[in-house]
Write a protein that holds these residues in place. Structure first.
Motif, short mmCIF file in Angstrom:
data_model
loop_
_atom_site.label_atom_id
_atom_site.label_comp_id
_atom_site.label_asym_id
_atom_site.label_seq_id
_atom_site.Cartn_x
_atom_site.Cartn_y
_atom_site.Cartn_z
N ASN A 194 0.89 -1.15 -0.11
CA ASN A 194 -0.23 -0.04 0.03
C ASN A 194 0.88 1.23 0.03
O ASN A 194 0.39 2.48 -0.44
CB ASN A 194 -0.83 0.29 1.47
N GLU A 205 -7.35 4.77 1.59
CA GLU A 205 -6.27 4.37 0.71
C GLU A 205 -6.22 3.10 0.46
O GLU A 205 -5.89 2.58 -0.95
CB GLU A 205 -4.97 5.06 1.56
N ARG A 206 -6.70 2.19 1.28
CA ARG A 206 -6.70 0.70 1.06
C ARG A 206 -7.77 0.60 -0.22
O ARG A 206 -7.33 -0.20 -1.18
CB ARG A 206 -6.97 -0.10 2.36
N GLU A 207 -8.89 1.17 -0.02
CA GLU A 207 -10.04 0.78 -1.06
C GLU A 207 -9.47 1.51 -2.58
O GLU A 207 -9.74 0.87 -3.32
CB GLU A 207 -11.24 1.55 -0.60
N VAL A 208 -8.82 2.67 -2.54
CA VAL A 208 -8.41 3.28 -3.67
C VAL A 208 -7.46 2.40 -4.36
O VAL A 208 -7.24 2.12 -5.56
CB VAL A 208 -7.85 4.51 -3.40
N ALA A 253 -6.61 -0.81 -3.85
CA ALA A 253 -7.30 -2.33 -4.50
C ALA A 253 -7.97 -1.89 -5.71
O ALA A 253 -7.96 -3.04 -6.47
CB ALA A 253 -8.14 -2.64 -3.40
N SER A 254 -8.58 -0.74 -5.99
CA SER A 254 -9.49 -0.68 -6.94
C SER A 254 -8.41 -0.31 -8.24
O SER A 254 -8.86 -0.79 -9.33
CB SER A 254 -10.58 0.32 -6.69
N ARG A 255 -7.46 0.30 -7.93
CA ARG A 255 -6.37 0.48 -8.99
C ARG A 255 -5.83 -0.93 -9.61
O ARG A 255 -5.65 -1.24 -10.61
CB ARG A 255 -5.39 1.19 -8.48
N ASN A 273 -7.42 -3.67 -9.37
CA ASN A 273 -8.45 -4.38 -10.02
C ASN A 273 -8.47 -3.84 -11.57
O ASN A 273 -8.82 -4.48 -12.47
CB ASN A 273 -9.82 -4.15 -9.20
N THR A 274 -8.07 -2.65 -11.80
CA THR A 274 -8.41 -2.00 -13.14
C THR A 274 -7.29 -2.46 -14.02
O THR A 274 -7.61 -2.75 -15.15
CB THR A 274 -8.10 -0.26 -13.10
N ILE A 333 -7.87 -10.31 -5.19
CA ILE A 333 -7.12 -9.35 -4.42
C ILE A 333 -7.41 -9.80 -3.09
O ILE A 333 -8.58 -9.83 -2.54
CB ILE A 333 -7.71 -7.97 -4.80
N MET A 334 -6.31 -9.86 -2.35
CA MET A 334 -6.38 -10.11 -0.64
C MET A 334 -5.48 -9.17 0.13
O MET A 334 -4.29 -8.62 -0.32
CB MET A 334 -5.74 -11.43 -0.48
#
Lengths: 343, 233
Positions: B114, B146-149, B151-153, B155-156, B163-164
């Motif tokens: 992260n 920040e973790r969510e952002v 992870a979504s990057r 995923n893109t 994703i873990m």
């Protein structure tokens, strides 16, 4: 779903506007190639160029298809409503069965988790996050709305059952508060973005002792302001129905208001804490011992009365702190908690 | 035996994640070994040995680390087969963001942290984009948003990956990862005939061969020039 192999890029983008940023994020410049299909688009590169840019046409098409599938699922669905989470007992570290039948946690409830360091609080939180099905070291099972849950809670990155508010609220990005929340809103595909961002900042300011502006760099927020921003952000932006809190430090933030905000967003709040003011705010508390749930205690009426005394003490302490910060001489602050506890 | 390739930028937490995950695998009675690949130096092999995990270490030295990995992965697999391990985990650092050691049909795990910045997922090539599982570490030191952002990057650039989030210090999440690493179906007897998921970048210029002098007249082979003219300013 449209056949991705025979549809032109322009029709794909028209049907799925989110592909514009997807292509960009994957380093694909499709300007001037809108009338080609993806297959034709990749065919136009020579093999050196493909290798040079680390592109793999087949893989890219598979990934695009997968992205469209996920985004459709994400955009098209209703928010998941998690009304209850049920914990079914497993065993502690010594293999003894946990001494409860089942623990049902309902939407809008606050559950405190208490127990010594290393007693197994993280494992309990881990079991919930992974929606354990008697397949973790504790042997616990987790039910959602009374049923064996959908496997997506485990495997999808967009649908996380649990959002975690850790004690450390460091920011490593160099952004203003507004830009930061905007980035998060973008990643959550929020529609009325601007309104949501302002709502979050406003809520955060109502929780924080000292206010901050949307232009404030996140790295210069105080501890209390950061916590306030994260709680408001999680309450409003995060889709996860369960919020896990690891202690909220008692500085620069109205904790009671913060919990209330989370509850008005229909969340289930689980809170690991040793602070009596927080712990007693919970409806129930789980006592963890030797890796197992040792007891589940419902907050008693007496405890609630004591809570209001504790809160009063808390406020007194804060008032002294404020005086100190403002450079005043400390004099006795008039409080009524002593009288109350004698009454 | 199952082979699992783990790869990720330096200091992203690969070794910590692997060590914690092996704890859980061992509890299931599985025999696990590790092959650690690095460039100039590593003492991670000591960490594995301390944990009682059989380990082979390979330092690529003056060679490209990922090329070195591919040239040795078959031998290392045979070693693990001979010793009748249930799982061999290979660990290698993705040093140039372009290589990836993943093999078709072999489980591929990418570890990324992260703290590396939200644009990092875009910068990492096949090592991230073709992984089956992406493990994100150091989540305990950044905020939930920040973790969510982040992870979504991720995923893109790799929508099909799982994703873990794993905390390499406490091991939270490593049990979950361990459940995804071993299965009877992924059994292999050798790596014969297998292929990399992605070609490694071409090299072979005079500098690959030990040239140290700077200047066009010393440059031979696979050489490319940047466009440096005023029009680009």
């Amino acid at each position: 779903m449209t056949d991705i192999n025979t549809t032109t890029i322009s029709s794909l983008v028209a049907e799925y506007p989110f592909l514009t940023s997807f292509f960009k994020d994957n380093g694909l410049d499709v300007t001037g190639s809108e009338n080609l299909t993806l297959v034709q688009y990749f065919a136009a590169f020579d093999s050196d160029e493909m290798e040079d840019r680390a592109l793999d046409a087949d893989n890219m098409i598979v990934q695009t298809e997968e992205f469209i599938r996920q985004m459709n699922a994400f955009l098209g669905k209703e928010d998941d409503v998690v009304k209850t989470v049920t914990i079914l007992p497993g065993m502690d570290k010594s293999g003894n069965a946990e001494e409860f039948q089942e623990l049902v946690i309902e939407q809008g409830e606050i559950i405190s988790i208490v127990g010594p360091t290393g007693s197994g609080k993280s494992r309990l939180l881990g079991d919930i996050e992974w929606v354990a099905q008697n397949d973790t070291p504790t042997g616990r099972s987790i039910l959602i709305n009374g049923d064996v849950p959908d496997r997506k809670w485990r495997f999808s990155s967009a649908d996380k059952l649990v959002a975690q508010l850790s004690q450390n609220m460091n920011f490593v990005m160099d952004l203003s508060v507004y830009e930061f929340v905007e980035l998060h809103a973008e990643s959550r595909m929020v529609e009325n973005r601007e309104e949501v961002i302002h709502r979050i900042i406003e809520q955060a300011n109502s929780l924080a002792g000292e206010t901050f502006s949307p232009e404030t760099p996140i790295t210069s927020l105080s501890g209390g302001q950061s916590r306030a921003l994260m709680i408001a952000d999680t309450a409003i932006l995060s889709k996860s129905p369960i919020i896990l809190i690891d202690e909220i430090e008692n500085a620069g933030i109205d904790r009671k208001k913060a919990l209330k905000l989370l509850l008005t967003q229909d969340k289930i709040v689980l809170m690991a804490t040793h602070d009596p003011v927080l712990a007693l705010m919970g409806d129930k508390r789980i006592v963890i011992k030797n890796g197992g749930i040792h007891k589940v205690i419902e907050t008693t009426d007496e405890e609630r009365t004591i809570l209001s005394t504790l809160e009063e003490m808390d406020r007194t302490l804060l008032a002294y702190r404020t005086k100190l910060r403002q450079g005043e001489i400390i004099t006795k602050i008039q409080t009524d908690w002593k009288e109350k506890s004698h009454a | 035996m199952n082979l699992v390739t783990v790869s990720g930028p330096p200091s992203s937490g690969k070794t910590s994640v692997i060590l914690k995950t092996i704890d859980s695998l061992k509890k299931r009675g599985l025999k696990v070994a590790v092959a650690k690949f690095d460039c100039l130096y590593t003492d991670d092999d000591v960490l594995y040995e301390k944990a009682g995990i059989p380990v082979k270490k390979g330092l690529s030295g003056a060679l490209c680390p990922d090329h070195y990995f591919v040239s040795n992965v078959e031998e290392i697999t045979n070693w693990a087969l001979k010793n009748q391990f249930d799982i061999l985990i290979s660990e290698s650092a993705g040093l140039c963001n372009r290589c990836s050691p993943y093999i078709k049909g072999i489980k591929a795990v990418c570890v990324i942290d992260n703290l590396s910045g939200i644009n990092t997922p875009k910068k990492i090539g096949p090592m991230l984009k073709t992984a089956d599982i992406v493990v994100i570490t150091k989540g305990d030191i950044v905020s939930q948003a920040e973790r969510e952002v982040f992870a979504s990057r991720v995923n893109t650039v790799n929508p099909s990956a799982m994703i873990m989030h794993i905390n390499g210090l406490t091991g939270q999440g490593s049990f979950e990862l361990s459940t995804l690493l071993y299965s009877e179906e992924n059994h292999i007897d050798s790596l014969k005939g297998m292929e990399l998921r992605f070609p490694m970048p071409a090299a072979l210029c005079s500098y690959c061969l030990g040239e140290t002098r700077i200047g066009e007249s010393y440059q031979m082979g696979n050489v490319r020039k940047m466009k440096v003219d005023d029009d680009n300013d």
